[in-house]
Design a protein around this motif. Structure first.
Motif, PDB file in Angstrom:
ATOM      1  N   GLY A 213       0.822  -1.207   0.000  1.00  0.00           N
ATOM      2  CA  GLY A 213       0.000   0.000   0.000  1.00  0.00           C
ATOM      3  C   GLY A 213       0.852   1.251   0.000  1.00  0.00           C
ATOM      4  N   LEU A 214       0.204   2.368  -0.305  1.00  0.00           N
ATOM      5  CA  LEU A 214       0.877   3.653  -0.416  1.00  0.00           C
ATOM      6  C   LEU A 214       0.152   4.704   0.414  1.00  0.00           C
ATOM      7  CD1 LEU A 214       1.177   3.733  -4.328  1.00  0.00           C
ATOM      8  CD2 LEU A 214       2.930   2.908  -2.736  1.00  0.00           C
ATOM      9  N   LEU A 215       0.918   5.597   1.030  1.00  0.00           N
ATOM     10  CA  LEU A 215       0.340   6.816   1.585  1.00  0.00           C
ATOM     11  C   LEU A 215       0.430   7.882   0.514  1.00  0.00           C
ATOM     12  CD1 LEU A 215       1.613   7.024   5.272  1.00  0.00           C
ATOM     13  CD2 LEU A 215      -0.254   5.702   4.279  1.00  0.00           C
ATOM     14  N   VAL A 216      -0.671   8.606   0.297  1.00  0.00           N
ATOM     15  CA  VAL A 216      -0.767   9.569  -0.798  1.00  0.00           C
ATOM     16  C   VAL A 216      -0.954  10.970  -0.221  1.00  0.00           C
ATOM     17  CG1 VAL A 216      -1.986  10.180  -2.922  1.00  0.00           C
ATOM     18  CG2 VAL A 216      -1.841   7.774  -2.211  1.00  0.00           C
ATOM     19  N   LYS A 217      -0.269  11.940  -0.829  1.00  0.00           N
ATOM     20  CA  LYS A 217      -0.430  13.329  -0.381  1.00  0.00           C
ATOM     21  C   LYS A 217      -1.898  13.748  -0.499  1.00  0.00           C
ATOM     22  CE  LYS A 217       4.191  15.152  -1.342  1.00  0.00           C
ATOM     23  NZ  LYS A 217       4.976  16.152  -2.109  1.00  0.00           N
ATOM     24  N   PRO A 218      -2.423  14.470   0.481  1.00  0.00           N
ATOM     25  CA  PRO A 218      -3.855  14.820   0.472  1.00  0.00           C
ATOM     26  C   PRO A 218      -4.281  15.597  -0.766  1.00  0.00           C
ATOM     27  CG  PRO A 218      -2.900  15.235   2.625  1.00  0.00           C
ATOM     28  CD  PRO A 218      -1.759  14.907   1.723  1.00  0.00           C
ATOM     29  N   GLU A 219      -3.465  16.576  -1.191  1.00  0.00           N
ATOM     30  CA  GLU A 219      -3.868  17.381  -2.334  1.00  0.00           C
ATOM     31  C   GLU A 219      -3.927  16.552  -3.616  1.00  0.00           C
ATOM     32  OE1 GLU A 219       0.580  18.207  -1.534  1.00  0.00           O
ATOM     33  OE2 GLU A 219      -1.274  17.866  -0.398  1.00  0.00           O
ATOM     34  N   VAL A 220      -3.040  15.556  -3.729  1.00  0.00           N
ATOM     35  CA  VAL A 220      -3.045  14.684  -4.904  1.00  0.00           C
ATOM     36  C   VAL A 220      -4.271  13.776  -4.873  1.00  0.00           C
ATOM     37  CG1 VAL A 220      -1.780  12.862  -6.109  1.00  0.00           C
ATOM     38  CG2 VAL A 220      -0.536  14.753  -5.046  1.00  0.00           C
ATOM     39  N   ALA A 221      -4.589  13.246  -3.708  1.00  0.00           N
ATOM     40  CA  ALA A 221      -5.774  12.392  -3.574  1.00  0.00           C
ATOM     41  C   ALA A 221      -7.046  13.176  -3.867  1.00  0.00           C
ATOM     42  CB  ALA A 221      -5.828  11.809  -2.162  1.00  0.00           C
ATOM     43  N   ARG A 222      -7.122  14.405  -3.374  1.00  0.00           N
ATOM     44  CA  ARG A 222      -8.320  15.231  -3.616  1.00  0.00           C
ATOM     45  C   ARG A 222      -8.515  15.478  -5.097  1.00  0.00           C
ATOM     46  NH1 ARG A 222     -13.006  15.977  -2.086  1.00  0.00           N
ATOM     47  NH2 ARG A 222     -12.325  16.198   0.073  1.00  0.00           N
ATOM     48  N   ARG A 223      -7.432  15.745  -5.834  1.00  0.00           N
ATOM     49  CA  ARG A 223      -7.558  15.995  -7.278  1.00  0.00           C
ATOM     50  C   ARG A 223      -8.115  14.769  -7.992  1.00  0.00           C
ATOM     51  NH1 ARG A 223      -2.482  18.778  -6.864  1.00  0.00           N
ATOM     52  NH2 ARG A 223      -1.382  16.944  -7.688  1.00  0.00           N
ATOM     53  N   GLN A 224      -7.633  13.581  -7.632  1.00  0.00           N
ATOM     54  CA  GLN A 224      -8.133  12.372  -8.293  1.00  0.00           C
ATOM     55  C   GLN A 224      -9.592  12.135  -7.945  1.00  0.00           C
ATOM     56  OE1 GLN A 224      -5.692   8.810  -8.413  1.00  0.00           O
ATOM     57  NE2 GLN A 224      -7.478   7.507  -8.029  1.00  0.00           N
ATOM     58  N   LEU A 225      -9.970  12.301  -6.683  1.00  0.00           N
ATOM     59  CA  LEU A 225     -11.355  12.073  -6.285  1.00  0.00           C
ATOM     60  C   LEU A 225     -12.306  13.022  -7.003  1.00  0.00           C
ATOM     61  CD1 LEU A 225     -10.900  11.530  -2.443  1.00  0.00           C
ATOM     62  CD2 LEU A 225     -11.377   9.790  -4.178  1.00  0.00           C
ATOM     63  N   GLU A 226     -11.918  14.272  -7.144  1.00  0.00           N
ATOM     64  CA  GLU A 226     -12.777  15.239  -7.824  1.00  0.00           C
ATOM     65  C   GLU A 226     -12.823  14.982  -9.329  1.00  0.00           C
ATOM     66  OE1 GLU A 226     -11.374  19.082  -6.720  1.00  0.00           O
ATOM     67  OE2 GLU A 226     -12.375  19.049  -4.764  1.00  0.00           O
ATOM     68  N   ALA A 227     -11.679  14.569  -9.903  1.00  0.00           N
ATOM     69  CA  ALA A 227     -11.646  14.304 -11.349  1.00  0.00           C
ATOM     70  C   ALA A 227     -12.520  13.125 -11.721  1.00  0.00           C
ATOM     71  CB  ALA A 227     -10.208  14.053 -11.802  1.00  0.00           C
ATOM     72  N   GLU A 228     -12.643  12.156 -10.812  1.00  0.00           N
ATOM     73  CA  GLU A 228     -13.414  10.959 -11.125  1.00  0.00           C
ATOM     74  C   GLU A 228     -14.917  11.176 -10.970  1.00  0.00           C
ATOM     75  OE1 GLU A 228     -11.708   7.903  -8.707  1.00  0.00           O
ATOM     76  OE2 GLU A 228     -10.061   7.546 -10.136  1.00  0.00           O
ATOM     77  N   ILE A 229     -15.319  12.362 -10.519  1.00  0.00           N
ATOM     78  CA  ILE A 229     -16.751  12.673 -10.473  1.00  0.00           C
ATOM     79  C   ILE A 229     -17.294  12.844 -11.878  1.00  0.00           C
ATOM     80  CG2 ILE A 229     -18.463  14.365  -9.737  1.00  0.00           C
ATOM     81  CD1 ILE A 229     -16.718  14.967  -7.356  1.00  0.00           C
ATOM     82  N   SER A 230     -16.518  13.521 -12.739  1.00  0.00           N
ATOM     83  CA  SER A 230     -16.951  13.806 -14.110  1.00  0.00           C
ATOM     84  C   SER A 230     -16.532  12.679 -15.040  1.00  0.00           C
ATOM     85  CB  SER A 230     -16.338  15.121 -14.600  1.00  0.00           C
ATOM     86  OG  SER A 230     -16.700  16.170 -13.723  1.00  0.00           O
ATOM     87  N   THR A 231     -17.339  12.426 -16.068  1.00  0.00           N
ATOM     88  CA  THR A 231     -17.054  11.375 -17.048  1.00  0.00           C
ATOM     89  C   THR A 231     -16.617  12.001 -18.359  1.00  0.00           C
ATOM     90  OG1 THR A 231     -18.811  10.063 -16.065  1.00  0.00           O
ATOM     91  CG2 THR A 231     -17.982   9.356 -18.225  1.00  0.00           C
ATOM     92  N   PRO A 232     -15.398  11.686 -18.855  1.00  0.00           N
ATOM     93  CA  PRO A 232     -14.995  12.208 -20.160  1.00  0.00           C
ATOM     94  C   PRO A 232     -15.930  11.704 -21.253  1.00  0.00           C
ATOM     95  CG  PRO A 232     -13.133  11.254 -18.949  1.00  0.00           C
ATOM     96  CD  PRO A 232     -14.378  10.875 -18.225  1.00  0.00           C
ATOM     97  N   PRO A 233     -16.148  12.493 -22.331  1.00  0.00           N
ATOM     98  CA  PRO A 233     -17.029  12.074 -23.426  1.00  0.00           C
ATOM     99  C   PRO A 233     -16.565  10.753 -24.024  1.00  0.00           C
ATOM    100  CG  PRO A 233     -16.471  14.401 -23.632  1.00  0.00           C
ATOM    101  CD  PRO A 233     -15.616  13.850 -22.534  1.00  0.00           C
ATOM    102  N   GLY A 234     -17.566   9.896 -24.371  1.00  0.00           N
ATOM    103  CA  GLY A 234     -17.280   8.637 -25.030  1.00  0.00           C
ATOM    104  C   GLY A 234     -16.836   7.523 -24.107  1.00  0.00           C
TER     105      GLY A 234
END
Length: 361
Positions: A231-252
């Motif tokens: 397992g990995l410990l992840v920087k909070p700001e990096v984790a937040r960016r991924q969590l927010e990015a995965e809310i939206s779905t890219p076209p197609g």
């Protein structure tokens, strides 16, 4: 002795730097007991006296000792043995603790005098713990501080196995009693609702091809059972960016799994085509409130479930201002004793209760 580069520090330095013919890696797992120079001669004399009487007892037949002389020799041997046993802790009264103030600083030894009637290992352990040179309980917030201070991050994350090795290896880090102390701090940090400010996120692995963390988790309980845990410990700001990015779905592309605790998907996230607007959009709720009665005998269990299943989802919403208030009401038909009133009142003030008090009918 107090002399610079004394024999004890010289020997401790040699042991610290090498393990046989190879360099020593786990240097932050060692401390040293050293003999006091002025007491060493007394121990040496007592040991010689014991060995002399032991030799006489062993050679009693050769020496043609009569029964009275044999008894006298055995008594002297026993007395000398007791003297040696008493002088060992008197002699080995110094604890040499290696340390570094920073990664660039030189290694220094702190000399601590041991006192007390307990065995040497117990004395050493108590002294180390009282001076915070041996850590038996490690807070997640302190782990985050060390991650940022040194820093221990390897880019945007660091492996759990790497952290275990770092804390065993580097003298400028806290000396932990065992790896389980670090694993407990990691588990606590991942479960914190304030993970963005006070701790970190956790991921199973990192996908180099997509630049995405697999199994990314925040504000959740995890269980790490041994020092070889992956397992990995992840920087909070990096984790937040991924969590927010995965809310939206890219076209197609299909809708990805919803990250836990980030709220329900909007209508535009359910497909590639924009939603058909049949009328005014229903306003989203902007406030939440809830009241629950906890089992007074299992408050910790119930509060933990509420934190995981309700509060964690609210805290993860961007910009959410979540406040949690604990209200306690107790009816005491027989009346509260004075010592309970004092204890509860003092503890409540220490824990910063905004209001508290006992009432009479």
């Amino acid at each position: 002795s107090r002399e610079p580069a004394n024999a004890a520090e010289t020997a401790a330095t040699a042991i610290l730097e090498s393990r046989g013919a190879t360099p020593r890696l786990c240097r932050n797992t060692l401390v040293f007991l050293a003999a006091d120079k002025t007491r060493l001669q007394d121990l040496d004399e007592a040991t010689r006296r014991y060995l002399a009487w032991e030799s006489i007892v062993d050679d009693k037949d050769t020496l043609n000792l009569d029964p009275q002389q044999v008894k006298q020799a055995e008594t002297q041997k026993s007395t000398a043995d007791s003297t040696v046993t008493a002088r060992i802790p008197e002699t080995y009264q110094w604890l040499l603790v290696p340390g570094q103030s920073s990664p660039q600083a030189a290694v220094t030894f702190e000399a601590l005098r041991l006192t007390g009637p307990e065995p040497l290992a117990v004395r050493a352990s108590k002294k180390l713990k009282s001076d915070e040179l041996l850590v038996t309980s490690f807070a997640a917030t302190r782990l985050r501080m060390e991650l940022d201070r040194v820093p221990l991050w390897r880019g945007d994350h660091v492996a759990v196995k790497q952290l275990v090795e770092d804390f065993a290896r580097y003298l400028y880090l806290p000396r932990l009693k065992e790896p389980k102390i670090l694993l407990a701090a990691i588990g606590e940090g991942v479960s914190l609702l304030t993970w963005e400010n006070d701790s970190f996120a956790f991921a199973d692995s990192f996908d180099e091809a997509t630049g995405r963390y697999r199994g990314l988790r925040v504000a959740q309980h995890i269980m790490l059972v041994d020092a070889d845990a992956s397992g990995l410990l992840v920087k909070p700001e990096v984790a937040r960016r991924q969590l927010e990015a995965e809310i939206s779905t890219p076209p197609g592309r299909e809708t990805p799994p919803r990250p836990p605790g980030l709220g329900p998907p909007s209508p535009s996230e359910n497909g590639d085509q924009p939603p058909v607007v049949a009328g005014p959009e229903t306003p989203r709720p902007k406030r939440f409130h809830g009241t629950v009665v906890l089992d007074s005998t299992r408050v910790g269990r119930d509060a933990s479930r509420i934190a995981d299943e309700v509060i964690a989802h609210l805290v993860s919403l961007v910009g959410a201002d979540v406040r949690v208030t604990l209200e306690i009401e107790a009816g005491i038909p027989s009346g509260a004793p004075d010592h309970v009133v004092r204890t509860v009142t003092e503890n409540g003030r220490t824990l910063k209760f905004t209001s508290l008090g006992f009432e009479k009918e």
